[in-house]
Design a protein around this motif. Structure first.
Motif, mmCIF file in Angstrom:
data_model
loop_
_atom_site.group_PDB
_atom_site.id
_atom_site.type_symbol
_atom_site.label_atom_id
_atom_site.label_comp_id
_atom_site.label_asym_id
_atom_site.label_seq_id
_atom_site.Cartn_x
_atom_site.Cartn_y
_atom_site.Cartn_z
ATOM 1 N N GLN A 289 39.493 -23.367 19.105
ATOM 2 C CA GLN A 289 39.655 -23.817 17.725
ATOM 3 C C GLN A 289 41.121 -23.775 17.299
ATOM 4 O OE1 GLN A 289 36.749 -21.110 16.117
ATOM 5 N NE2 GLN A 289 35.192 -22.710 15.920
ATOM 6 N N VAL A 290 41.885 -22.812 17.798
ATOM 7 C CA VAL A 290 43.325 -22.806 17.533
ATOM 8 C C VAL A 290 43.943 -24.102 18.056
ATOM 9 C CG1 VAL A 290 45.532 -21.709 18.089
ATOM 10 C CG2 VAL A 290 43.544 -20.299 17.522
ATOM 11 N N LYS A 291 43.589 -24.469 19.284
ATOM 12 C CA LYS A 291 44.106 -25.709 19.871
ATOM 13 C C LYS A 291 43.676 -26.923 19.047
ATOM 14 C CE LYS A 291 44.019 -23.911 24.621
ATOM 15 N NZ LYS A 291 45.490 -23.886 24.805
ATOM 16 N N ALA A 292 42.441 -26.905 18.581
ATOM 17 C CA ALA A 292 41.940 -28.037 17.792
ATOM 18 C C ALA A 292 42.723 -28.191 16.501
ATOM 19 C CB ALA A 292 40.454 -27.837 17.496
ATOM 20 N N PHE A 293 43.014 -27.080 15.842
ATOM 21 C CA PHE A 293 43.804 -27.148 14.610
ATOM 22 C C PHE A 293 45.225 -27.606 14.904
ATOM 23 C CE2 PHE A 293 40.443 -24.636 12.609
ATOM 24 C CZ PHE A 293 40.419 -25.181 11.339
ATOM 25 N N ALA A 294 45.806 -27.172 16.027
ATOM 26 C CA ALA A 294 47.155 -27.609 16.379
ATOM 27 C C ALA A 294 47.199 -29.124 16.549
ATOM 28 C CB ALA A 294 47.616 -26.906 17.653
ATOM 29 N N HIS A 295 46.207 -29.693 17.214
ATOM 30 C CA HIS A 295 46.151 -31.155 17.367
ATOM 31 C C HIS A 295 45.939 -31.826 16.015
ATOM 32 C CE1 HIS A 295 46.114 -31.860 21.774
ATOM 33 N NE2 HIS A 295 45.689 -30.583 21.820
ATOM 34 N N THR A 296 45.064 -31.269 15.196
ATOM 35 C CA THR A 296 44.744 -31.872 13.904
ATOM 36 C C THR A 296 45.948 -31.867 12.966
ATOM 37 O OG1 THR A 296 42.458 -31.115 14.156
ATOM 38 C CG2 THR A 296 43.155 -31.761 11.941
ATOM 39 N N LEU A 297 46.818 -30.876 13.097
ATOM 40 C CA LEU A 297 47.972 -30.745 12.199
ATOM 41 C C LEU A 297 49.258 -31.283 12.827
ATOM 42 C CD1 LEU A 297 47.259 -27.133 10.868
ATOM 43 C CD2 LEU A 297 46.838 -29.293 9.677
ATOM 44 N N SER A 298 49.174 -31.984 13.929
ATOM 45 C CA SER A 298 50.376 -32.484 14.608
ATOM 46 C C SER A 298 50.973 -33.679 13.861
ATOM 47 C CB SER A 298 50.036 -32.881 16.044
ATOM 48 O OG SER A 298 49.064 -33.936 16.049
ATOM 49 N N GLY A 299 52.276 -33.894 14.080
ATOM 50 C CA GLY A 299 52.921 -35.112 13.595
ATOM 51 C C GLY A 299 53.820 -34.979 12.383
ATOM 52 N N TRP A 300 53.864 -33.823 11.743
ATOM 53 C CA TRP A 300 54.680 -33.667 10.539
ATOM 54 C C TRP A 300 56.133 -33.390 10.919
ATOM 55 C CZ3 TRP A 300 52.627 -34.355 5.639
ATOM 56 C CH2 TRP A 300 51.231 -34.538 5.606
ATOM 57 N N THR A 301 57.050 -33.912 10.125
ATOM 58 C CA THR A 301 58.465 -33.757 10.457
ATOM 59 C C THR A 301 59.300 -33.661 9.192
ATOM 60 O OG1 THR A 301 60.245 -34.651 11.835
ATOM 61 C CG2 THR A 301 58.980 -36.238 10.536
ATOM 62 N N TRP A 302 60.624 -33.512 9.368
ATOM 63 C CA TRP A 302 61.518 -33.415 8.226
ATOM 64 C C TRP A 302 61.492 -34.685 7.390
ATOM 65 C CZ3 TRP A 302 62.359 -28.551 8.325
ATOM 66 C CH2 TRP A 302 62.664 -27.874 9.506
ATOM 67 N N ASN A 303 61.663 -34.532 6.106
ATOM 68 C CA ASN A 303 61.678 -35.680 5.213
ATOM 69 C C ASN A 303 62.862 -36.591 5.545
ATOM 70 O OD1 ASN A 303 62.520 -37.025 2.455
ATOM 71 N ND2 ASN A 303 60.359 -36.492 2.323
ATOM 72 N N ALA A 304 62.582 -37.889 5.634
ATOM 73 C CA ALA A 304 63.628 -38.863 5.952
ATOM 74 C C ALA A 304 63.181 -40.229 5.457
ATOM 75 C CB ALA A 304 63.901 -38.888 7.458
ATOM 76 N N THR A 305 64.034 -41.215 5.634
ATOM 77 C CA THR A 305 63.691 -42.561 5.163
ATOM 78 C C THR A 305 62.677 -43.248 6.063
ATOM 79 O OG1 THR A 305 65.609 -43.427 6.354
ATOM 80 C CG2 THR A 305 65.902 -42.869 4.023
ATOM 81 N N ALA A 306 62.588 -42.808 7.311
ATOM 82 C CA ALA A 306 61.648 -43.429 8.236
ATOM 83 C C ALA A 306 61.204 -42.407 9.272
ATOM 84 C CB ALA A 306 62.289 -44.628 8.931
ATOM 85 N N CYS A 307 60.026 -42.644 9.848
ATOM 86 C CA CYS A 307 59.504 -41.764 10.887
ATOM 87 C C CYS A 307 60.196 -42.041 12.216
ATOM 88 C CB CYS A 307 58.003 -41.986 11.061
ATOM 89 S SG CYS A 307 56.988 -41.233 9.778
ATOM 90 N N PRO A 308 60.307 -41.030 13.068
ATOM 91 C CA PRO A 308 60.858 -41.260 14.413
ATOM 92 C C PRO A 308 59.838 -41.982 15.283
ATOM 93 C CG PRO A 308 60.092 -39.006 14.209
ATOM 94 C CD PRO A 308 59.948 -39.629 12.850
ATOM 95 N N ALA A 309 60.330 -42.517 16.389
ATOM 96 C CA ALA A 309 59.434 -43.179 17.335
ATOM 97 C C ALA A 309 58.540 -42.144 18.010
ATOM 98 C CB ALA A 309 60.262 -43.924 18.380
ATOM 99 N N LYS A 310 57.478 -42.629 18.660
ATOM 100 C CA LYS A 310 56.554 -41.725 19.342
ATOM 101 C C LYS A 310 57.311 -40.852 20.343
ATOM 102 C CE LYS A 310 52.377 -42.962 20.389
ATOM 103 N NZ LYS A 310 51.157 -43.560 21.003
#
Length: 559
Positions: free
Chosen positions: A249-270
């Motif tokens: 379940q720890v791993k599941a939450f890590a995957h579910t909460l992935s992808g957040w980053t510093w505030n900027a004008t655009a998201c980085p590439a994959k």
């Protein structure tokens, strides 16, 4: 001598009764005592005694203060609580908005800002609850490295924003607080929520970092064991403890909460990261670096297959927020920080029930939870109920020890030309509580730290009490009372406000600082010491009385 002092503090925390009332043999029958407690609490909420008002302020502020004949008595003083009652005092405190925000770009240290607000601020309860929350949702300046890419000191700006967040949400919705903490950039750096990608630089799937997911479950919401509503472990059919969550379940939450980053004008590439931190704005969702697959969370709940990053965040936090462990886990820790390290299961359950439902159907209303903690029969009254006195209360942490001493003496602080808050912060630091810089995710001490020499009791603050920090406590008092460095730091005490004779001063200290619980033995020791020929002036007698009272276990243990 130091070892004996430490032992005395432990003994006082576990079995000091002579100063507080009759022995167990003299206690009333349980049914009479419960009735007496209920009647006393009902009466004292609206017309609290002086002693009850003092205890209330010890629990709900950074230390009681006297109005000193100022009329009407200012908010937060003993006389004001007596005049308007505890119910109204709480209502007033809840209505006060946060004081001047912490400023991460000010020349003043954050610890200095904290102590200046703690000593002089009117919004005492909000600050006290925010301080408690900071020791549950832990972030430390020590874990935020400075970057040459930002025009400010990263750790300072980050922690200032985080402290403002906790202050703003101290009386709010726990679910909202949980989301704000999750998206906060200071937390993002401290527990690796920021730039936690589900793909490598080539776009291949990877396991995201588990730090934030693990600590959110273990420390911020659930704890490690399944709990009954009263905070006791929920045992299986064989009498064994049960885990509140699994590694999967720890791993599941890590995957579910992935992808957040510093505030900027655009998201980085994959697979890429934004390398310039932004500690002034919440983390930004970047779906390209988020795992959109279905994950199994707590209680068999599944996230949406193909769901985007914000949908999955909502599902994950709702899942945790609605877990049955959250009300007792959070309620008990708030009780520990405000009232007593060892609340009874009944106390925990009464508060946890309010966490579950504030009376309007709302879950997680922290204002209602805090009110329930402070008006509960186990917290209220001139003294702890007889049956609860052994083990009731908690050792004042260094920060609370400093602020209680200072607020009782009500000094003038010169904040225009000097920095008295920094002096107070350094005293606390010397006792192993450097506010804004806890040493680990467990803060300065874990909530389940055992009380030395007392089977079955916990004493969180005792985890940082040893011969060195006991010496630091004595050194703080000695420097505060006797050294010119106190005045040089902008802290001036008017000792003429204290009674002039030895007997009057001892009675004054017993009446106010120990709210009527001074033991005859302590009273006699104070009078003997103050009557010594070496205490050969009125000011020396006063300072000696203050020093011995503040250093006594009767004051060091908040009861």
């Amino acid at each position: 001598m130091l070892r004996r002092t430490a032992l005395a503090l432990v003994l006082c925390a576990t079995s000091c009764t002579q100063a507080d009332g009759p022995s167990a043999a003299e206690s009333p029958p349980p049914e009479q005592e419960v009735l007496g407690r209920a009647e006393q609490a009902a009466e004292s909420l609206e017309t609290p005694s002086e002693a009850n008002s003092i205890r209330f302020l010890e629990q709900s502020s950074f230390g009681p203060k006297l109005a000193r004949n100022v009329l009407p008595a200012p908010v937060g003083t003993v006389e004001h609580v007596m005049a308007v009652g505890i119910t109204q005092s709480l209502t007033e405190q809840f209505a006060l908005q946060p004081a001047t925000p912490y400023d991460g770009e000010s020349a003043q240290d954050l610890g200095s800002q904290f102590f200046q607000r703690a000593v002089t601020g009117e919004d005492q309860l909000r600050q006290r609850v925010a301080f408690a929350l900071s020791q549950i949702f832990v972030v430390s300046q020590n874990g935020i490295p400075d970057s040459a890419k930002t025009p400010y000191v990263d750790s300072k700006v980050a922690l200032a924003g985080y402290m403002n967040l906790l202050s703003q949400h101290a009386f709010g919705d726990f679910r909202v607080l949980l989301e704000e903490v999750t998206k906060n950039p200071a937390m993002g750096r401290y527990l690796d929520m920021a730039n936690n990608r589900a793909f490598d630089s080539k776009g291949n799937p990877i396991d995201p970092n588990e730090n934030y997911a693990r600590e959110m479950l273990q420390l911020f919401t659930l704890g490690t064991d399944k709990l009954n509503l009263d905070g006791t472990p929920a045992l299986d059919a064989n009498g064994n403890r049960q885990r509140a969550y699994t590694e999967e379940q720890v791993k599941a939450f890590a995957h579910t909460l992935s992808g957040w980053t510093w505030n900027a004008t655009a998201c980085p590439a994959k697979g890429a990261a934004i390398n310039t931190p932004d500690y002034k704005n919440p983390l930004m969702p970047c779906n390209d670096n988020h795992d959109t697959s279905r994950q199994e969370l707590l209680r068999g709940v599944l996230t949406a297959q193909g769901g985007n990053i914000t949908t999955h965040l909502t599902q994950a936090l709702n899942n945790v927020f609605n877990d049955p462990n959250v009300p007792p886990f959070i309620s008990k820790q708030l009780i520990q920080h405000l009232v007593t390290s060892n609340p009874t299961p009944g106390y925990v359950q009464r508060v946890a029930n309010v966490f579950k439902n504030d009376g309007t159907g709302a879950r997680g209303n922290l204002q209602a939870v805090v009110r329930a903690i402070l008006v509960d029969n186990e917290a209220r009254g001139a003294q702890p109920p007889v049956s609860l006195r052994p083990g009731f209360g908690h050792l004042r942490s260094p920060a609370l020890f400093v602020t209680n001493v200072v607020r009782w003496l009500d000094p003038t602080l010169d904040t225009a030309t000097k920095d008295p808050g920094l002096k107070l912060s350094n005293w606390s630091k010397a006792m192993n509580q450097w506010v804004t810089r806890p040493p680990s995710v467990f803060s300065f001490y874990p909530p389940n730290a055992p009380l030395p020499g007392a089977d079955g009791l916990v004493g969180p603050e005792f985890a940082i009490l040893d011969t060195a920090t006991i010496t630091a406590r004595a050194n703080f008092l000695h420097e505060f009372l006797y050294s010119a460095s106190t005045v040089n730091a902008g802290i001036t005490v008017d000792y003429d406000l204290l009674p002039a004779t030895n007997t009057d001063l001892v009675a004054y200290l017993g009446r106010y600082w120990l709210h009527g619980t001074m033991a005859p033995e302590l009273e006699q020791k104070l009078l003997t010491a103050m009557g010594d020929s070496r205490a050969n002036s009125a000011i020396r007698k006063k300072k000696l009385g203050l020093y011995l009272t503040f250093l006594s276990p009767s004051f060091q243990i908040q009861r």
